[in-house]
Design a protein around this motif. Structure first.
Motif, PDB file in Angstrom:
ATOM      1  N   ASP A  94     -45.165-103.965 -43.737  1.00 41.78           N
ATOM      2  CA  ASP A  94     -45.852-102.677 -43.824  1.00 41.78           C
ATOM      3  C   ASP A  94     -45.306-101.696 -42.809  1.00 41.78           C
ATOM      4  N   SER A  95     -45.171-102.186 -41.571  1.00 45.65           N
ATOM      5  CA  SER A  95     -44.705-101.236 -40.551  1.00 45.65           C
ATOM      6  C   SER A  95     -43.279-100.806 -40.843  1.00 45.65           C
ATOM      7  N   GLU A  96     -42.455-101.714 -41.389  1.00 45.47           N
ATOM      8  CA  GLU A  96     -41.082-101.326 -41.750  1.00 45.47           C
ATOM      9  C   GLU A  96     -41.098-100.252 -42.821  1.00 45.47           C
ATOM     10  N   GLN A  97     -41.944-100.454 -43.845  1.00 43.26           N
ATOM     11  CA  GLN A  97     -42.027 -99.497 -44.939  1.00 43.26           C
ATOM     12  C   GLN A  97     -42.451 -98.139 -44.432  1.00 43.26           C
ATOM     13  N   ASN A  98     -43.438 -98.167 -43.558  1.00 42.88           N
ATOM     14  CA  ASN A  98     -43.940 -96.943 -42.969  1.00 42.88           C
ATOM     15  C   ASN A  98     -42.805 -96.176 -42.289  1.00 42.88           C
TER      16      ASN A  98
END
Lengths: 869, 153
Positions: free
Chosen positions: A798-802
């Motif tokens: 999730d944090s990567e996608q963000n």
């Protein structure tokens, strides 16, 4: 009479002035009262004309005297003067003739010239007309009345027009009576035209009617002209028209035929286009079908191979193991075959692309060597690889495909060689060009094994690379290498040599039975070589051997700006080479070519090498040398040839040398050499099997020099070396709540040269893997107390996608994130679970794969190689 | 030289017997291979960690199983799982095997069975500890005598 003669002579002489007139005459007006006097004066009586009509008189015996004298009239108009031609009309009363009378009277009344209707003339009886003018005693005004005119009349002047001669004179040409018939008619009386000239031929056909005006208003004359003969057929016109018609028809026909033909050809063309499209579609379909089918076959085949592999790990007795191994070999062969077919399909559809990665050429050749070393040893064929020092350590290109080419060529050589050697050499093209200029003698005995070979220079004779001097290297760091595979096998029959590179071609139908293979290998190799901007050629002499040579263009790989360049991807034997650096070795081998190969491999370990060709030289080198030799490597052939000499050598070695060097035997096949060593009674002799490979060499040397357990790889040498290649220098995070596991896993990865960081909690992992970071991969335990592996991975993704999104929309600058805009750190699960469901759960939460706990080399390699190359 | 050879031979024999009797499996050999100049005491360190871990886990399990009110089998299971993991990492085959049996009892919520397994685990663990300590002592002796640890395949 005198006056008559004068008149006659005058008119005769002036006849030329009156070409149309046959004759002129003058008649005087005589009243009855004057008749007697007149007749006396003249000497003749006035005669009448009428009798002429009753008795047509022949011209020749025309005698005026036979005429009757004229009856009594009021007045008379006798002719007193006449031209000689018409002198016969003298004394004839003009008023006695019907027409003449009319004429005369009209003439004097009108004062104009009047014409008679045509009538047969006196004497000649030809048709004529008479033009009569009244002569007045005095000048009359133009408006004089007729009576006045009558009164003033003196006489009448008349001219005879012979109509025939008139017309003839006038219309000389026309009236020639050859082509045109002329009719002159008096049409004063419209319903009864009187013909003056011309025959009364039938007047069919065209007639031209023109009016003649002789000046007499009272009379009307017409001239009618028509062609005598019917106009002939206008042959010219007819022929021309027919000709034109025919031509027009022909042209029309040609035109029609052309149009038809064009239509037909267009039609054919359309049909051909249709057929062509169909054929192309069929071809595409065939390739797709081939690719799909092959792909489909691959999947279950891999399943079978996987199962066989797992079967190998269970308890099997010797027979069963043997069966499983055989099945595996067949399965692997089948997969290789399918891959070849797929490659061919890929090449045909033009979809084959070469990778561009850094790789070590020497490592690739070591791998290929190890593939074939077993088979070569079994057959007793010596296998040797030599790479020139000028070939750089690292190249950029497609190692897999390069390996494929070499494997294919070497595989072919192994298949068809039963004795002698297979010698693979790699040089730079520049080196070879230089050596070509020095015309080196090709001696047929100076080969690796002593068996004659085909001259390798023939195999690159036609290469373009050699024909252009100062060759085509636009980029300074492009490396043009040339590889030769030389064998002493059966060779290729002359008649088959032209078809060598065509797909599916094999020398004979029995080949596939005896040796296996589909025959696609060489054609694929050729395509691959072409893709690498190289050329491939061969020379083959039946019963002597073949040499295949190819060139390929790579770029130099030593530029350090690449992201994935690590410090020591170089020599996997680096850690061991440090031990050998500076040591000295003596190689005893009479064959220079073979000794060169041995020297190359030994030098890779950093050992200084000296070559001698027999015992005596060997002993003198050892005794002479300033620094001692640490080891002596002797070719088996030398040992076998002179067992006494070898024993002698060994004895002397211990006496002469300061520190006794370790002695090694370089042997092609292990078994025979073992027999020899036992017979010679030397148990201190270690055998190093050929083909020489740096790693194997290092291992053997190490073992013999007594350095314990390092560098002796487990089964499957290939995975650990390749794992080292993959993991060296990589920064890897290991997450496990159990510190035993953590330590073991970290230790295993460090063995391959990775830079390992440990974490024991999921939260820690999330913190460490939030971009930007420098981790290349992460191994994550699944079952952890606070937060399990799935959850941690989910949060990391999730944090990567963000961050990826924010970089993409420009909210964050990509520079602060190490210039990476697509963060996705590979995460592998460490699990002892083999349940499929767990594996699926791993993939669902964003993991890239799973490995078992504890690590197993092959599986680890398989998983890691998917994202490290 | 002779001493070293003798010690080495002893070491080899002892190692072989441990393997033969199932105390250690291939994984332990792998661990030995991981030991190199950079980490010369790798195996010993791992072993120590393992022993600590074992003791801690065994205590946890004992305490959990002693609960008269109601045994929290989940907790026991978690501990057994941990123990299974670390024993496989080090190559302690017999310990691992007991853990496998232990887990099925936990799932079945069989307190008796669990207690029996706990006893067995404790027993195996002590045995292994002794054996490994003997092995390590032998290694020390060899190194002290100037030899090198032989590799046992």
């Amino acid at each position: 009479m005198n006056l008559q003669m004068t008149f006659a002579r005058y008119t005769e002489r002036t006849a030329f002035e009156r070409p149309l007139t046959s004759g002129v005459a003058y008649a005087v007006r005589v009243l009855h009262s004057e008749r007697e006097q007149f007749e006396k004066h003249q000497g003749w009586t006035i005669k009448r004309m009428d009798t002429l009509e009753k008795n047509p008189v022949h011209k020749d015996d025309y005698n005026p005297d036979l005429f009757e004298p004229s009856p009594i009239q009021e007045e008379y108009a006798p002719v007193i003067f006449a031209q000689d031609i018409i002198s016969h009309v003298i004394s004839i009363d003009l008023l006695s003739g019907k027409e003449d009378r009319e004429n005369v009277l009209r003439a004097r009344k009108s004062g104009k010239g009047v014409l008679t209707a045509p009538f047969p003339l006196l004497k000649t009886n030809r048709l004529g007309v008479i033009l009569t003018f009244a002569v007045y005693k005095r000048d009359l005004p133009s408006n004089a009345t007729p009576n006045e005119r009558i009164q003033a009349t003196n006489g009448y002047l008349g001219g005879v027009f012979d109509v025939e001669s008139l017309v003839e004179k006038l219309l000389q040409q026309l009236a020639s009576k050859q082509k045109i018939l002329v009719n002159v008619l008096d049409t004063t009386n419209q319903s009864y035209p009187v013909s003056m000239y011309g025959s009364n031929a039938s007047d069919d056909g065209l007639e031209l009617v023109s009016h003649l005006n002789f000046g007499d208003p009272f009379r009307k004359h017409e001239m009618r002209c028509r062609f005598k003969q019917k106009p002939p057929w206008p042959w010219l016109a007819i022929t021309t028209s027919i000709g034109i018609l025919v031509i027009a028809l022909l042209v029309g026909h040609i035109f029609h035929a052309t149009v038809n033909r064009i239509a037909k050809v267009e039609d054919d063309c359309h049909k051909m286009m249709e057929l062509k499209k169909q054929a192309e579609a069929a071809d595409v379909a065939k390739s797709q079908f081939l690719a799909t089918v092959s792909h489909e076959i691959r999947t279950p085949m891999n399943g079978v191979l996987g199962m066989l592999h797992m079967l190998m790990d269970t308890d099997l007795d010797v027979t069963q193991l043997d069966y499983v191994r055989t099945a595996q070999a067949s399965g692997k062969a089948l997969v290789a075959l399918i891959n070849e077919v797929l490659d061919q399909a890929k090449i045909e559809s033009g979809k084959l692309e070469l990778e561009e990665v850094q790789f070590d050429l020497r490592a690739v050749l070591d791998d290929v060597l190890s593939l074939f070393s077993g088979k070569a040893q079994d057959k007793g064929v010596e296998l040797a690889v030599f790479i020139s020092d000028r070939v750089p350590e690292m190249l950029i290109g497609d190692p897999g495909r390069f390996r494929q080419i070499i494997t294919n060529l070497m595989g072919n050589s192994i298949k068809f060689t039963e004795k002698g050697h297979i010698h693979v050499t790699v040089h730079l093209v520049e080196e070879v060009i230089d050596s070509i200029e020095v015309e080196t003698e090709f001696s047929s005995n100076n080969t690796l094994s002593g068996f004659p070979v085909a001259d390798r220079r023939q195999s690159w004779k036609g290469f373009r690379t050699f024909s252009q001097e100062g060759s085509i290297h636009p980029f300074s760091d492009s490396i043009n290498i040339i590889v030769s595979v030389e064998d002493t096998g059966e060779g290729i029959p002359i008649e088959a040599q032209s078809r060598v590179f065509t797909p599916f071609m094999q020398v004979g139908p029995s080949i596939s039975r005896t040796h296996g293979g589909t025959g696609i290998g060489l054609s694929i190799s050729k395509c691959l070589v072409n893709l690498m901007k190289g050329e491939i050629g061969f020379v083959s002499i039946p019963k002597i051997g073949s040499t295949f040579t190819f060139t390929a263009v790579f770029t130099s790989g030593s530029s350090s700006s690449k992201e994935y360049k690590s410090q020591q991807i170089n020599n996997q034997t680096n850690s061991v080479s440090s031990e050998f650096r500076g040591k000295r070795a003596l190689v005893v081998d009479p064959r220079s070519v073979r000794a060169k190969v041995s020297r190359y491999h030994i030098q890779r370990l950093g050992i200084h090498v000296e070559v001698v060709s027999d015992w005596k030289q060997g002993l003198s080198s050892i005794s002479r040398g300033s620094s001692a030799f640490n080891m002596v490597l002797i070719e088996q052939e030398v040992w076998d040839q002179d067992l006494n000499g070898s024993a002698h050598f060994i004895d002397n070695l211990e006496k002469i040398a300061i520190t006794t060097p370790k002695v090694f035997l370089l042997s092609n096949s292990i078994s025979s050499s073992r027999a020899n060593t036992t017979t010679s009674g030397v148990c201190n002799l270690t055998v190093i099997p050929k083909p020489l490979r740096a790693s194997m060499l290092a291992a053997s040397l190490q073992r013999a020099m007594g350095d314990g357990n390092k560098g002796n790889p487990r089964n499957g040498e290939v995975p650990s070396l390749s794992l080292r290649n993959l993991l060296l220098g990589r920064k890897i995070l290991i997450v496990d709540d159990n510190n035993v596991n953590l330590k073991v896993a970290a230790g295993a990865l460090r063995k391959y040269g990775a830079d390992v960081v440990s974490a024991s909690r999921g939260m820690e992992a999330i913190e460490l893997l939030t971009p930007p970071h420098r981790f290349d991969a992460c191994f994550m335990d699944i079952q952890m107390p606070e937060m399990d592996g799935f959850e941690a991975t989910r949060r990391i993704r999730d944090s990567e996608q963000n961050i990826n999104d924010r970089i993409h929309f420009g909210e964050l600058s990509v520079e602060t994130y190490n210039n990476i805009s697509n963060w996705h750190v590979p995460i592998l699960a460490m699990t002892a679970d083999v349940i499929q469901a767990t594996h699926e759960a791993c993939l669902r939460c964003g993991m890239d794969g799973y490995v078992s706990k504890p690590f197993e080399a092959e599986q680890l390699y398989r998983e890691v190689s998917r994202f490290f190359h | 030289m002779d001493v070293v050879n003798q010690l080495q031979r002893q070491f080899i024999d002892y190692s072989a017997s441990l393997h033969r009797e199932g105390f250690l499996d291939d994984q332990f050999t792998q661990l030995q291979k991981l030991q190199d100049d950079n980490s010369p005491d790798f195996v010993v360190e791992v072993a120590s960690l393992f022993f600590e871990d074992c003791e801690k886990l065994i205590n946890n399990m004992a305490r959990a199983l002693e609960q008269q009110q109601g045994v929290d089998f989940k907790q026991v299971d978690a501990s057994v799982h941990q123990l299974k993991g670390s024993s496989s990492s080090i190559g302690a085959m017999r310990v691992k095997d007991v853990c496998i049996a232990f887990r099925s009892f936990c799932e079945a919520q069989n307190r008796e069975g669990c207690l029996r397994c706990l006893q067995q685990v404790t027993h195996e663990y002590s045995l292994l500890k002794n054996k490994l300590q003997t092995l390590f002592r032998l290694q020390q002796q060899i190194l002290a005598a100037g030899g090198s640890i032989p590799v046992v395949e």
